[in-house]
Design an enzyme around this catalytic site. Structure first.
Site, PDB file in Angstrom:
ATOM      1  N   LYS A   1       0.853  -1.185   0.000  1.00 45.92           N
ATOM      2  CA  LYS A   1       0.000   0.000   0.000  1.00 45.92           C
ATOM      3  C   LYS A   1       0.890   1.236   0.000  1.00 45.92           C
ATOM      4  O   LYS A   1       1.440   1.624   1.037  1.00 45.92           O
ATOM      5  CB  LYS A   1      -0.916   0.019   1.229  1.00 45.92           C
ATOM      6  CG  LYS A   1      -2.044   1.032   1.044  1.00 45.92           C
ATOM      7  CD  LYS A   1      -2.487   1.710   2.315  1.00 45.92           C
ATOM      8  CE  LYS A   1      -1.534   2.752   2.785  1.00 45.92           C
ATOM      9  NZ  LYS A   1      -1.380   3.913   1.891  1.00 45.92           N
TER      10      LYS A   1
ATOM     11  N   GLU B   1      10.277  16.486  14.347  1.00 44.00           N
ATOM     12  CA  GLU B   1      10.896  16.231  13.051  1.00 44.00           C
ATOM     13  C   GLU B   1      10.505  17.392  12.136  1.00 44.00           C
ATOM     14  O   GLU B   1       9.315  17.637  11.934  1.00 44.00           O
ATOM     15  CB  GLU B   1      10.306  14.914  12.542  1.00 44.00           C
ATOM     16  CG  GLU B   1      11.150  14.179  11.585  1.00 44.00           C
ATOM     17  CD  GLU B   1      10.530  12.836  11.204  1.00 44.00           C
ATOM     18  OE1 GLU B   1       9.372  12.540  11.562  1.00 44.00           O
ATOM     19  OE2 GLU B   1      11.234  12.085  10.528  1.00 44.00           O
TER      20      GLU B   1
HETATM   21  P1  NAP Z   1       2.542   8.658   7.604  1.00 44.59           P
HETATM   22  O1  NAP Z   1       1.509   9.692   7.621  1.00 44.59           O
HETATM   23  O2  NAP Z   1       2.780   7.849   8.820  1.00 44.59           O
HETATM   24  O3  NAP Z   1       2.184   7.733   6.360  1.00 44.59           O
HETATM   25  C1  NAP Z   1       2.970   6.639   5.981  1.00 44.59           C
HETATM   26  C2  NAP Z   1       2.101   5.580   5.357  1.00 44.59           C
HETATM   27  O4  NAP Z   1       1.170   5.126   6.327  1.00 44.59           O
HETATM   28  C3  NAP Z   1       1.282   6.048   4.164  1.00 44.59           C
HETATM   29  O5  NAP Z   1       1.182   4.999   3.240  1.00 44.59           O
HETATM   30  C4  NAP Z   1      -0.070   6.338   4.791  1.00 44.59           C
HETATM   31  O6  NAP Z   1      -1.136   6.218   3.892  1.00 44.59           O
HETATM   32  C5  NAP Z   1      -0.135   5.236   5.815  1.00 44.59           C
HETATM   33  N1  NAP Z   1      -1.062   5.510   6.907  1.00 44.59           N
HETATM   34  C6  NAP Z   1      -1.403   6.687   7.462  1.00 44.59           C
HETATM   35  N2  NAP Z   1      -2.317   6.504   8.446  1.00 44.59           N
HETATM   36  C7  NAP Z   1      -2.557   5.172   8.503  1.00 44.59           C
HETATM   37  C8  NAP Z   1      -3.401   4.353   9.306  1.00 44.59           C
HETATM   38  N3  NAP Z   1      -4.199   4.855  10.236  1.00 44.59           N
HETATM   39  N4  NAP Z   1      -3.381   3.016   9.089  1.00 44.59           N
HETATM   40  C9  NAP Z   1      -2.598   2.481   8.136  1.00 44.59           C
HETATM   41  N5  NAP Z   1      -1.779   3.210   7.345  1.00 44.59           N
HETATM   42  C10 NAP Z   1      -1.742   4.538   7.527  1.00 44.59           C
HETATM   43  O7  NAP Z   1       3.965   9.241   7.243  1.00 44.59           O
HETATM   44  P2  NAP Z   1       4.364  10.151   6.012  1.00 44.59           P
HETATM   45  O8  NAP Z   1       4.014  11.541   6.333  1.00 44.59           O
HETATM   46  O9  NAP Z   1       3.872   9.563   4.742  1.00 44.59           O
HETATM   47  O10 NAP Z   1       5.933   9.921   5.988  1.00 44.59           O
HETATM   48  C11 NAP Z   1       6.786  10.684   6.736  1.00 44.59           C
HETATM   49  C12 NAP Z   1       7.249   9.919   7.957  1.00 44.59           C
HETATM   50  O11 NAP Z   1       7.884   8.700   7.547  1.00 44.59           O
HETATM   51  C13 NAP Z   1       8.283  10.675   8.743  1.00 44.59           C
HETATM   52  O12 NAP Z   1       8.023  10.564  10.119  1.00 44.59           O
HETATM   53  C14 NAP Z   1       9.578   9.955   8.380  1.00 44.59           C
HETATM   54  O13 NAP Z   1      10.597  10.084   9.336  1.00 44.59           O
HETATM   55  C15 NAP Z   1       9.113   8.559   8.230  1.00 44.59           C
HETATM   56  N6  NAP Z   1      10.065   7.797   7.421  1.00 44.59           N
HETATM   57  C16 NAP Z   1      10.831   6.879   8.064  1.00 44.59           C
HETATM   58  C17 NAP Z   1      11.759   6.169   7.346  1.00 44.59           C
HETATM   59  C18 NAP Z   1      12.622   5.168   8.043  1.00 44.59           C
HETATM   60  O14 NAP Z   1      13.178   4.322   7.356  1.00 44.59           O
HETATM   61  N7  NAP Z   1      12.760   5.190   9.350  1.00 44.59           N
HETATM   62  C19 NAP Z   1      11.904   6.372   5.971  1.00 44.59           C
HETATM   63  C20 NAP Z   1      11.089   7.332   5.347  1.00 44.59           C
HETATM   64  C21 NAP Z   1      10.165   8.033   6.105  1.00 44.59           C
HETATM   65  P3  NAP Z   1      -1.831   7.522   3.256  1.00 44.59           P
HETATM   66  O15 NAP Z   1      -0.801   8.128   2.407  1.00 44.59           O
HETATM   67  O16 NAP Z   1      -2.957   6.981   2.481  1.00 44.59           O
HETATM   68  O17 NAP Z   1      -2.232   8.397   4.403  1.00 44.59           O
END
Ligand code: NAP
Length: 490
Positions: free
Chosen positions: A184, A391
């Site tokens: 997804k 962050e």
């Molecule tokens: P996010 O809001 O947590 O979303 C990440 C993924 O989770 C998306 O596919 C999102 O889908 C999905 N998601 C959101 N709410 C959900 C729920 N209730 N149930 C299931 N899935 C859900 O994060 P983001 O803003 O996309 O990404 C930024 C974050 O990722 C930052 O905190 C960054 O540090 C972290 N990150 C970490 C790494 C690592 O390797 N540690 C690498 C890259 C990024 P939708 O798009 O449909 O909302």
């Protein structure tokens, strides 16, 4: 959409869900729009999966699992290797697609194709190298056999900031291990994953082994899949709050989980460091991906005797950075992903200034269209400022001075996150002390970018669980079996 090459490429991206080897519309024909963040324009309309579409993807992954798990490792490896080769051949298309849906400069998108592709090559090599053990038990009464087995169907959730690499970093080890997957992608950037799924099909991945679900009903679709008793593994990359929620959902099924979550990386500069190298490393660690990386340096912790010179030099460099659409030549700063990201950068800078920091360059959003924020340097950030705790996920370089090595360690570790740290020093002994004292899963010692498919990527503390890449990566998708047989000579 005026550029014919862009329009032509976008038209090649499948607009359906990929389930059991078929491209199909979502239930009821529902769709979602994907936008270019540099213009705000809709660039493609694709399927918006319902909960029952998610279940269909889960059905396909469960059905395909036994035969994929039984496929010889060498055969799985060769399919991954073909996918690597195809990706190299399509490098320009994949890079442009990422720039269009996510905004990063094209040169960086090309870099992501190289980085993301390496997971396919690395895990094609690892697939055939999974080892077991055989040996006598200490009592001499039996023989102990240890074998590795694919965990089963997996659910992989990826974020929008690295649309290709976050997908390959999960799909490649899963397939290498013999697992099937439902992927997804983030709803803001699903096109790269759809394009990549088509490429995997071409590489020979059998029907049902990789399934892709794009949806705006993320929470409902995910909760249903995570609750499915046939699912054995959840791998998530995204924010810590969502990761925590998913861990709770994974608990009833006692799912294996990998969590790559948020970061708050310290970038520590000692006064014995080579400032030329420091500035190069700082620019890469901060501004790569427009600051939207979990590994982005969030806090520049700089020894007081060099903080003035460091601030002057990074400010000069940042002033020359070119802002624009990622497809334009020489652009280093593309748009942030959306309005909320711009508002967050604005709020963090305003809070820091209100508490006594000073902005040496930048500090404002750029007038639309698109969601741009100026590359910014904030000096003299005071303890207690939000920017040190949260962050940033934007092009804002925040500087905090320190006096002693102990102060640097205390400041660097003063966060609930522990993904990566960066340390600059020419002293070997000091560098070694910092390796042992900083509470992060990864460290760049005199380098500003650490990611590599051959390395175990992952965090300590609230930055996550598990490792992606390296020799460790495939074990996230394998489970161990121990068998005892009697001593055959007894
Ligand atoms: P996010 O809001 O947590 O979303 C990440 C993924 O989770 C998306 O596919 C999102 O889908 C999905 N998601 C959101 N709410 C959900 C729920 N209730 N149930 C299931 N899935 C859900 O994060 P983001 O803003 O996309 O990404 C930024 C974050 O990722 C930052 O905190 C960054 O540090 C972290 N990150 C970490 C790494 C690592 O390797 N540690 C690498 C890259 C990024 P939708 O798009 O449909 O909302």
């Amino acid at each position: 959409m005026t550029d014919p090459r862009e329009a032509e490429l976008l038209a090649t991206v499948p607009d359906g869900l990929f389930v059991g080897g078929q491209w199909r519309p979502a239930e009821g024909g529902k769709t979602l729009d994907v936008r270019d963040p540099s213009t705000g324009e809709v660039i493609r309309t694709i399927a918006d999966a319902s909960v029952s579409d998610g279940v269909a993807a889960m059905d396909a992954a469960a059905e395909a699992f036994p035969s994929w798990a039984a496929t010889p490792a060498r055969e799985r490896a060769e399919i991954l290797r073909r996918a690597f080769d195809l990706l190299q051949a399509r490098k320009e298309d994949v890079a442009l697609l990422m720039t269009l849906e996510m905004g990063k400069p094209l040169a960086e998108a090309r870099g992501e194709v190289v980085y993301g592709g390496e997971f396919l090559r690395w895990f094609s090599e690892e697939a055939a190298h999974v080892q077991g053990r055989y040996g006598a038990n200490p009592e001499g009464t039996g023989r102990m056999i240890v074998t590795q087995h694919p965990v089963g169907p997996c659910y992989l959730i990826t974020p929008w900031n690295f649309p290709l690499a976050m997908a390959t970093r999960k799909i490649a080890p899963a397939l290498a291990a013999g697992c099937t997957v439902v992927v997804k992608p983030a709803s803001l950037t699903p096109l790269t994953t759809l394009y990549f799924a088509k490429l995997l099909e071409e590489a020979g991945v059998p029907a049902g082994v990789v399934n892709v679900v794009t949806t705006n009903s993320t929470a409902a679709v995910s909760e249903r899949i995570i609750g499915d008793p046939r699912l054995r593994k959840l791998s998530f990359t995204g924010s810590t709050p969502v990761g925590q929620k998913l861990l709770q959902q994974a608990a009833p099924g006692v799912l294996r989980t990998s969590m790559e979550l948020g970061g708050n990386a310290p970038f520590v500069v000692f006064d014995d460091a080579d400032l030329d190298k420091v500035v190069e490393g700082a620019m890469a660690a901060k501004f790569r991906n427009i600051g939207q990386a979990c590994t982005a340096a969030n806090r520049f912790i700089v020894q007081r005797s060099v903080v003035g010179e460091f601030t002057r030099r990074v400010t000069e460099r940042v002033k020359t950075m070119r802002i624009g659409r990622g497809t334009d030549d020489g652009v280093q700063i593309g748009p942030l992903i959306d309005d909320r990201a711009v508002a967050k950068a604005e709020a963090l800078v305003a809070d820091a200034v209100q508490r006594g920091a000073s902005v040496t360059t930048g500090g404002s959003p750029v007038d639309g269209p698109g969601t741009f924020y100026e590359p910014t340097v904030v000096a003299d950030v005071q303890a207690g400022s939000d920017i040190l705790r949260e962050e940033i996920f934007g092009p804002v370089l925040a500087i905090v001075p320190f006096d002693t090595e102990d102060d640097a360690v205390r400041l660097a570790n003063d966060t609930e996150y522990g993904l990566v740290s960066y340390v600059y020093t020419e002293s070997l002994a000091r560098g070694q002390r910092m390796i042992e004292r900083l509470e992060t899963g990864m460290m760049g010692l005199n380098v500003g970018v650490v990611s590599n498919a051959a390395a175990p990527f992952g965090g300590w503390k609230m930055s996550g669980l598990g490792r992606e890449g390296g020799a460790e990566g495939i074990h996230e998708y394998l489970q161990t079996k121990y068998t005892l047989t009697p001593n055959p000579f007894a």
